[in-house]
Design a protein around this motif. Structure first.
Motif, PDB file in Angstrom:
ATOM      1  N   SER A 130       0.799  -1.223   0.000  1.00 23.58           N
ATOM      2  CA  SER A 130       0.000   0.000   0.000  1.00 23.58           C
ATOM      3  C   SER A 130       0.829   1.269   0.000  1.00 23.58           C
ATOM      4  N   ASN A 178      -7.848   2.982   1.074  1.00 21.62           N
ATOM      5  CA  ASN A 178      -6.629   3.258   0.312  1.00 21.62           C
ATOM      6  C   ASN A 178      -6.157   4.693   0.552  1.00 21.62           C
ATOM      7  N   ASP A 237      -4.359   2.474   6.993  1.00 19.14           N
ATOM      8  CA  ASP A 237      -5.335   2.623   5.917  1.00 19.14           C
ATOM      9  C   ASP A 237      -6.649   2.087   6.480  1.00 19.14           C
ATOM     10  N   THR A 275      -6.346  -3.397   0.107  1.00 24.13           N
ATOM     11  CA  THR A 275      -6.131  -1.980  -0.130  1.00 24.13           C
ATOM     12  C   THR A 275      -7.102  -1.451  -1.180  1.00 24.13           C
TER      13      THR A 275
END
Length: 920
Positions: free
Chosen positions: A190, A354, A561, A348
């Motif tokens: 990510s 994200n 995230d 993600t």
């Protein structure tokens, strides 16, 4: 700065084949240079580059061999049901019914065109993947830096990359400076990955090869130079291309069931037609009349409206899903969703936003501040341990913790098209947003503390520091970075009032460990106030050597995230519907586990349900499918492993939906029963390989699409259960007439009228039927279960028997009471239609009464009934229709008998439903 070197390099000798460079990441840079027979400063000369281009070929992904357009179109007609329809069209044309024949051939052609378009999607996926490496590269040839089309790069080329470049080949780094690469599309990681030239173990997985820059990835910061060790099909991207091309395009549960159904139907129709013909000949009938009777039976048994009903029902499902932000690229995928038993979701961007978000702030006095909101929108609050909202801290550790995160920062946030977008590192974006939630505006901070010098972040130093000029000319040094590195530079910490105290490093490490245990990424912040340079007039510089032991720790910022707001609810809904949800990601196990627990995918003590790519690789072959079925989270997996995971689940009889957004997801998306790509942040490769695209990238949309898919399958089943009794009864009533040596109760042209008009005006209205209550409370359909269950087959036989018995009795009754054959046949035709009409309302629910679903809840059915009745009146009373279809006007007594038999049939079906419901 781009430059060239004038010294002429020695002529390189013949390079090793890239295939022999089994693990360039496991070799020192000078060993790779020797192996590739190149020069680390001057690169290849032009002559050698031309020889290698001829030897290894262009740096492009190969095009797959394809059938020509004609063969691909002809392949669409290779299906038993299509054969039946083609035969039906020929028969109706021979019988002179050219309009009906044209309609049947039109249905066949439409289905062929749809199939032709669907088949093109895999080729489009490969085309999109090939386009990813078509870019311009900068290579050193003969000591000079020159731009080259990426297609001309060869193994051994010395390639330069900098921020904003897309890597044109697989490169083993020989030099780098602050280099960071976004590999999310390839590995699922990510955050951008720091790169350097360090030698790694040969067993290091792709996601952890920090000395490699792979084709198709994006350089986000810094500069570097690398030797091309693989080009074209030999790159990691090329391996994914091979996997996409080799992944099997699976038939959907619907197409498989329809194929089996069509084969059985084909055999049954041919057998009945042959029996009819033989029985007639045995009874002494002529060949031509018996052939006509056999044709009538075959035409009656063919469900001409089924392909159109399937296509239209799926198309309506597509429209409904589009309104719920799921775009279907392949019609049968609508139904496949309804039969899904396992959803394998990327983390993600699908289960998460994200967008990195600061969740917790920790100050050295031990206070923890909770931060609400998610993503890059500066919306949310910072709350003190007691619950009070922090508005605008004016002093102390919290203020300087937030200020350091926002000012010692190179990222920028902007609002575009109603969305906040980030340019720069996600962690820096999260710190900007956290400061904004406390009222610390980035522009105001820049005005109050203009930056005059900086030490950029690097993987070696693991921190970033900036020098700012404060009001009055004093200087402020701000720092953010890894906790351990920050502690090396600090000997004091700041309290809530701005006072400075001796540092307790163990307490800081304990706090950092507690935050990291929750899957959070933890960074430390520090400050130093320095008035001396300004007073002495010294140059405004920032010396890395002078930082150790001078910084004041201001706190920790812990971020992640965050899971999407609707993800937890969607996961619960899937579990309630009997659908297993599994997370498959290239990210680290700790991060994946934290997210999985946050959305209810894992309990608090379920580490045994988490498997990494390394653990999967070590599983014995016989244990692999079972372990995959038990686990719920798969972390740090490669594209090949994603593909194998999907295949293992399918080997256990699962219907698998796979979500993804990156290039690394494309092979698994294509292998899955239904591939689901992200429309907002997904790569074109993923979208082209998928069956469905989510316009909002939200896992909750998948759950909504599953609900729509179940409704679509319900409506298709209702249509089949509704149409089959008529087709069976039409064939059987012909067979009965032959057995008794009697006149045919209905003629082939009349059968075509019944089949075509009722399918369009009545049957297709079931495609608009709303979803039944509790549809997501059912378990998924067993993939091995036939299209029609035993109870539904029994109902089809029951209605068929009622139709055969009723139409035969009515036909014979009218003849016995002096009516001619035209009147008797007209009565039989109208009886078939009226029984279908009454039965249609019963089929609106396969288990409940028509009163339960509401008589007028589907307005399309009312319209269809009106159109059908107008057609029947025209068939019965218009002279032109009488001539075309050999019908005749009938009186009210005949209509009363037709209505009575139809109502009785409807009552029998209702009783059957009630009895079976009680027995369930």
């Amino acid at each position: 700065m781009r430059s060239s070197v004038s010294r002429t390099p020695p002529p390189p000798s013949r390079a090793a084949s890239p295939s022999s460079a089994a693990a360039p990441h496991g070799l020192a840079a000078h060993e790779v240079v020797l192996m590739m027979d190149t020069d680390p400063v001057h690169g290849l000369d032009d002559d050698e580059a031309r020889r290698r281009l001829a030897r290894f070929g262009p740096n492009v992904l190969p095009a797959s061999a394809r059938d020509n357009t004609l063969m691909r179109m002809l392949r669409q007609f290779h299906h038993p049901l299509i054969y039946i329809l083609l035969a039906s069209g020929v028969i109706t044309a021979v019988l002179g019914e050219f309009v009906d024949s044209a309609v049947i051939f039109g249905v066949v052609l439409i289905n062929a065109v749809v199939g032709f378009v669907q088949e093109s999607r895999a080729e489009a996926a490969l085309d999109a993947l090939r386009s990813m490496v078509r870019t311009e590269a900068r290579a050193v040839r003969g000591g000079h830096v020159r731009p080259l089309p990426s297609e001309e790069l060869v193994p051994g080329d010395l390639v330069l990359v900098e921020a904003g470049d897309k890597a044109p080949a697989d490169l083993r780094l020989v030099r780098s400076s602050e280099l960071r690469v976004d590999e999310s599309a390839l590995t699922g990681e990510s955050a951008p990955v720091a790169k350097d030239e360090v030698v790694l173990s040969a067993a290091t997985p792709v996601a952890d090869r920090r000395n490699m820059v792979y084709s198709g990835t994006l350089v986000t910061a810094g500069t570097g130079a690398g030797v091309a060790v693989a080009t074209g099909a030999r790159t990691e991207l090329g391996e994914i291309h091979r996997l996409v091309g080799s992944a099997e395009l699976l038939a959907t549960p619907l197409t498989e069931k329809l194929a089996r159904f069509s084969k059985v139907l084909t055999v049954a129709i041919l057998a009945l037609a042959a029996v009819t013909f033989v029985i007639g000949l045995i009874r002494g009938e002529g060949v031509v009349p018996m052939f006509t009777a056999a044709v009538a039976l075959a035409v009656g048994a063919i469900p001409e409206g089924l392909p159109a009903a399937v296509t239209i029902t799926l198309a309506i499902g597509v429209a409904r899903m589009a309104r719920r932000r799921a775009v279907i690229r392949r019609l049968p995928a609508v139904e496949t969703l309804g039969g899904t038993t396992v959803i394998c979701s990327d983390k993600t961007g699908t289960l998460t936003e994200n967008q990195m978000t600061v969740r917790t702030l920790w100050t050295p006095e031990g206070d923890r501040y909770d931060v609400s909101g998610s993503g890059y929108a500066p919306e949310g609050e910072i709350r003190e341990p007691g619950g009070a909202v922090v508005t605008s801290p004016t002093s102390g550790a919290l203020r300087w913790c937030l200020l350091a995160g926002a000012a010692c920062n190179d990222a920028t946030l902007a609002r575009q098209d109603g969305r906040w977008t980030l340019t720069g590192d996600p962690t820096e974006g999260a710190m900007l947003v956290a400061a904004a939630k406390a009222g610390l505006d980035r522009d105001a901070l820049t005005d109050a503390y203009p930056r005059v010098a900086a030490i950029p972040f690097s993987s070696e130093r693991q921190y970033m520091a900036t020098l700012h000029r404060a009001r009055g000319g004093d200087h402020v040094v701000l720092l953010k970075g890894a906790v351990e590195r920050a502690l090396d530079l600090c000997d004091t910490w700041m309290d809530a009032d701005g006072g400075v105290r001796p540092l307790d490093g163990d307490a800081v490490l304990r706090a950092a460990d507690e935050l990291a245990a929750g899957g959070l990424r933890v960074l430390a912040t520090a400050v130093r106030f320095d008035a001396e340079p300004a007073r002495r007039g010294e140059p405004e510089e920032l010396d890395e050597r002078g930082l150790r032991g001078t910084m004041v720790l201001t706190g920790l910022q812990a971020m992640l995230d965050p899971p999407r707001a609707a993800a937890a609810r969607a996961v619960r809904a899937c579990h309630a519907a009997g659908i297993e949800v599994k997370m498959i990601t290239g990210d680290h196990a700790a991060t994946a586990t934290a997210v999985a627990r946050g959305i209810g995918l894992l309990g608090d003590h379920s580490d045994h349900e988490v498997l990494t790519g390394a653990q999967l690789a070590g599983l014995p072959e016989e244990e692999y499918p079972g372990a995959v079925e038990r686990a719920r989270v798969f972390a740090r997996v490669s594209p090949e492993q994603k593909l194998r995971l999907v295949d293992a689940l399918q080997s256990r009889g699962q219907v698998v939906a796979m979500t993804g957004d990156g290039v690394n997801d494309a092979p698994a998306l294509r292998q899955a029963n239904i591939g689901v790509a992200m429309g907002r942040n997904g790569t074109e490769v993923a979208k082209e390989a998928a069956d469905m695209v989510l316009t909002d990238d939200d896992f909750a949309t998948i759950e909504a699409a599953v609900e729509e898919g179940r409704g679509v399958f319900d409506n298709l089943t209702k249509f089949i259960v509704w149409t089959l009794p008529t087709n069976m009864a039409e064939g059987l009533v012909i067979l009965v007439a032959i057995l008794f040596g009697a006149a045919l109760p209905i003629l082939p042209t009349q059968i075509l009228w019944i089949n075509m008009t009722t399918a369009v005006a009545l049957g297709l209205m079931l495609a608009f039927e709303p979803k039944e209550e509790g549809i997501m409370g059912r378990p998924p359909r067993d993939p091995a279960r036939p299209l029609l269950t035993g109870s539904l087959v029994a109902r089809v036989l029951l209605v068929s028997t009622l139709l055969v018995g009723g139409s035969w009795w009515l036909f014979q009754w009218e003849l016995a009471n002096g009516a001619d054959e035209a009147v008797a046949r007209t009565a039989a035709v109208n009886l078939f239609v009226m029984v279908e009409l009454f039965y249609l309302f019963s089929c609106r629910s396969l288990t409940r009464s028509m009163w339960h679903v509401g008589l007028f809840s589907n307005h399309w059915i009312i319209g269809g009934v009106t159109v059908q009745m107008a057609g029947q009146l025209a068939l019965t009373y218009l002279p032109v229709m009488n001539r075309l279809f050999h019908t005749a006007p009938i009186g009210l007594p005949v209509w009363s008998r037709i209505i009575g038999i139809s109502a009785l049939a409807s009552l029998v079906v209702a009783v059957d439903k009630r009895v079976r419901r009680r027995l369930m």
